[in-house]
Design a protein around this motif. Structure first.
Motif: not given
Length: 198
Positions: A23-33
């Motif tokens: 999701l981060a690489s394909a859609y440039s979404l911020p990931i909060l872990d």
């Protein structure tokens, strides 16, 4: 416009990181872990780490002062009471970090990776829930290999969480990670673009 906040969860070793990275690489979404925030919660000098050291003694710390995660894991994965005690320190810290990051982010869509989304009572932070699932034997083998655990250690960790079936029953999207990576990512694309297709 209200934010779209995807709560990505699933059992331990089912493939959450794979989905989040895509999701981060394909859609440039911020990931909060949540796992990163939980590590921050017990950083050297933190009041939470101090409380843990007071409860379990200095042997819970490594020589450099960091938390001995393996030692703590042996304690909390074998005692519901001790696990609850540690989690009631860490979960509020993680929740506060999520709230701050969501408020500060200019992004309209964010992904919260929360292994204990249901168990920690954080479902109110998200607008939709995605669960990554696989069959139980796959989950066990992946966890044994990834964390270099015995079968008994791996089972103890799996048993501390709700079952994948229980999580899936409460999700908007269930991503089946029993087959190929390509199959999994196709499901992610469909869920992100139009969840009604699933």
């Amino acid at each position: 416009m209200n934010k779209r906040i995807i709560g990505l969860t699933g059992g331990i070793a089912t493939g959450k990181t794979t989905v989040a990275n895509y999701l981060a690489s394909a859609y440039s979404l911020p990931i909060l872990d949540a796992d990163i925030y939980a590590r921050d919660a017990v950083s050297i000098g933190s009041p939470i780490l101090d409380a843990i050291a007071q409860r379990y003694g200095q042997q819970i710390l490594l020589a450099d002062g960091n938390l001995n995660r393996k030692y703590l894991g042996e304690i909390i994965f074998n005692s519901q009471e001790e696990r609850n005690w540690v989690e009631q320190l860490i979960h509020p810290y993680v929740r506060d970090r999520f709230l701050k990051e969501i408020a500060d982010s200019p992004a309209q869509t964010l992904v919260l990776v929360v292994p204990l989304l249901f168990e920690a009572g954080m479902t109110d932070l998200v607008t939709e829930i995605w669960v990554v699932s696989c069959d139980e034997e796959q989950q066990l083998q992946r966890l044994i290999q990834r964390n270099n655990l015995t079968k008994e250690q791996a089972q103890a960790r799996i048993q501390t969480q709700l079952t994948i079936a229980e999580k899936a029953a409460r999700a908007k999207v269930v991503l089946d990670n029993t087959n190929s990576l390509e199959e999994l990512l196709k499901q992610v694309d469909a869920a992100f673009i139009d969840p009604r297709l699933l």
